[in-house]
Write an enzyme that holds these catalytic residues in place. Structure first.
Site, mmCIF file in Angstrom:
data_model
loop_
_atom_site.group_PDB
_atom_site.id
_atom_site.type_symbol
_atom_site.label_atom_id
_atom_site.label_comp_id
_atom_site.label_asym_id
_atom_site.label_seq_id
_atom_site.Cartn_x
_atom_site.Cartn_y
_atom_site.Cartn_z
ATOM 1 N N ASN A 3 0.584 -1.055 0.269
ATOM 2 C CA ASN A 3 -0.200 0.480 0.396
ATOM 3 C C ASN A 3 0.923 1.436 -0.161
ATOM 4 O OD1 ASN A 3 -1.875 2.163 0.481
ATOM 5 N ND2 ASN A 3 -2.575 1.776 2.429
ATOM 6 N N TRP A 4 0.803 1.431 -1.008
ATOM 7 C CA TRP A 4 1.950 2.672 -1.415
ATOM 8 C C TRP A 4 1.860 4.108 -0.763
ATOM 9 C CZ3 TRP A 4 4.032 3.210 -6.925
ATOM 10 C CH2 TRP A 4 5.390 1.814 -6.797
ATOM 11 N N GLY B 214 3.095 -1.366 4.380
ATOM 12 C CA GLY B 214 2.848 -0.022 3.757
ATOM 13 C C GLY B 214 4.446 0.840 3.927
ATOM 14 N N GLY B 215 5.186 1.209 5.199
ATOM 15 C CA GLY B 215 6.134 2.021 4.835
ATOM 16 C C GLY B 215 7.194 0.664 3.458
ATOM 17 N N GLU C 230 -7.118 4.572 8.106
ATOM 18 C CA GLU C 230 -6.056 5.858 7.629
ATOM 19 C C GLU C 230 -7.841 6.242 6.600
ATOM 20 O OE1 GLU C 230 -3.142 5.657 5.351
ATOM 21 O OE2 GLU C 230 -2.163 5.132 6.786
HETATM 22 C C1 PEP Z 1 -0.087 0.052 6.069
HETATM 23 O O1 PEP Z 1 -0.721 0.921 5.390
HETATM 24 O O2 PEP Z 1 -1.729 -0.896 5.230
HETATM 25 C C2 PEP Z 1 0.052 -0.962 6.645
HETATM 26 C C3 PEP Z 1 0.288 -1.976 7.357
HETATM 27 O O3 PEP Z 1 1.522 0.059 6.952
HETATM 28 P P1 PEP Z 1 2.540 -0.336 7.516
HETATM 29 O O4 PEP Z 1 2.928 -1.015 7.147
HETATM 30 O O5 PEP Z 1 3.889 0.825 7.568
HETATM 31 O O6 PEP Z 1 2.406 -0.318 9.353
#
Ligand code: PEP
Length: 255
Positions: free
Chosen positions: A13-14, A237-238, A100
């Site tokens: 998930n960018w 995500g990150g 989010e």
């Molecule tokens: C996400 O955005 O779905 C997520 C899991 O972010 P992160 O991996 O950065 O916690």
């Protein structure tokens, strides 16, 4: 059921990162870093990067997803993007109900359901996000809350359409915080998700459902999380913005 029989899916998930030009660059790196994966690999990009992502991933093992979708097919919804617009571009997946979006854009369980139905009707595969806040975990209502989120998200989804649904368990307190759920915590809730889907659709459907964990998954913790019997993949995500880190997670899922 043997977990190996389910489809393992690693999705990036960018979020609101990468211009179309930067997207082409990162996909180039990903295509070299991720080859012959033992799982389905999806990258979900901002709307503006989707045409470039679809084009750049052609002929590769990478699939493309959007990060949100509106529930109407067309009309007076300024600034929104519909499911047929995504499929027309060649997009295959969409994330629905990310925390989010729930937190900053007034997404509710009801709109998650409407978006899920619209996306499925258009032929998209849907990654439905559920998960509790830290306060809810501390109050001891995680399982009840996640069961409710799953039940409402799936209202009106047929058993046939369920085959195109993935559920991502994403504890809100673990997203973007560097604080990962333990593998046991992830397993406990992913198993509860499978249980409620079993109650709604029967055991074979539940056995076939891909359930992901998401929340600060990275190259270092992915193998342990993904070793759990009910954790079939990850929403990242990150770490999805770094080709090497993302490729390491893909590799852990394929093992
Ligand atoms: C996400 O955005 O779905 C997520 C899991 O972010 P992160 O991996 O950065 O916690």
């Amino acid at each position: 059921m043997n977990k190996q029989l389910r489809k393992a899916v690693i999705a990036g998930n960018w979020k609101m990162n990468k211009t179309p030009t930067e997207t082409a660059g990162l996909i180039g790196q990903l295509k070299s870093a991720v080859q012959n994966p033992g799982c389905e690999v999806v990258i979900c990009t901002p709307f503006t990067s989707l045409p470039c992502a679809v084009d750049a991933t052609k002929g590769s093992c990478l699939h493309v997803g959007a990060e949100n979708v509106h529930f109407e097919a067309s009309g007076a919804f300024t600034g929104e993007i519909s499911a047929p617009m995504l499929t027309d571009l060649g997009v295959e997946y969409v994330i629905v109900g990310h925390s989010e979006r729930r937190q900053y854009f007034a997404e509710t369980d009801q709109t998650v359901n409407k978006r899920t139905l619209a996306a499925l009707a258009a032929g998209l595969k849907v990654i439905v996000c559920v998960g509790e806040s830290l306060g809810q975990r501390e109050e001891g209502v995680t399982e009840e809350l996640v069961r409710l989120q799953v039940k409402i998200a799936l209202q009106g989804v047929t058993a046939e359409a369920l085959k195109n649904v993935i559920i991502a368990y994403e504890p809100v307190w673990a997203i973007g915080t560097g604080r990962t759920a333990t593998a046991d915590q992830a397993q406990e809730v992913c198993a509860a998700i499978r249980r409620v889907v079993g109650e709604l659709y029967g055991q074979p459907a539940a056995d076939g459902l891909t359930v992901q964990y998401g929340g600060s998954m990275n190259a270092g913790n992915a193998a342990e999380l993904l070793s759990k019997p009910d954790v079939d993949g990850g929403l990242i995500g990150g770490a999805s913005l770094k080709a090497d880190a993302f490729a390491a997670i893909v590799e852990a899922a394929g093992r």
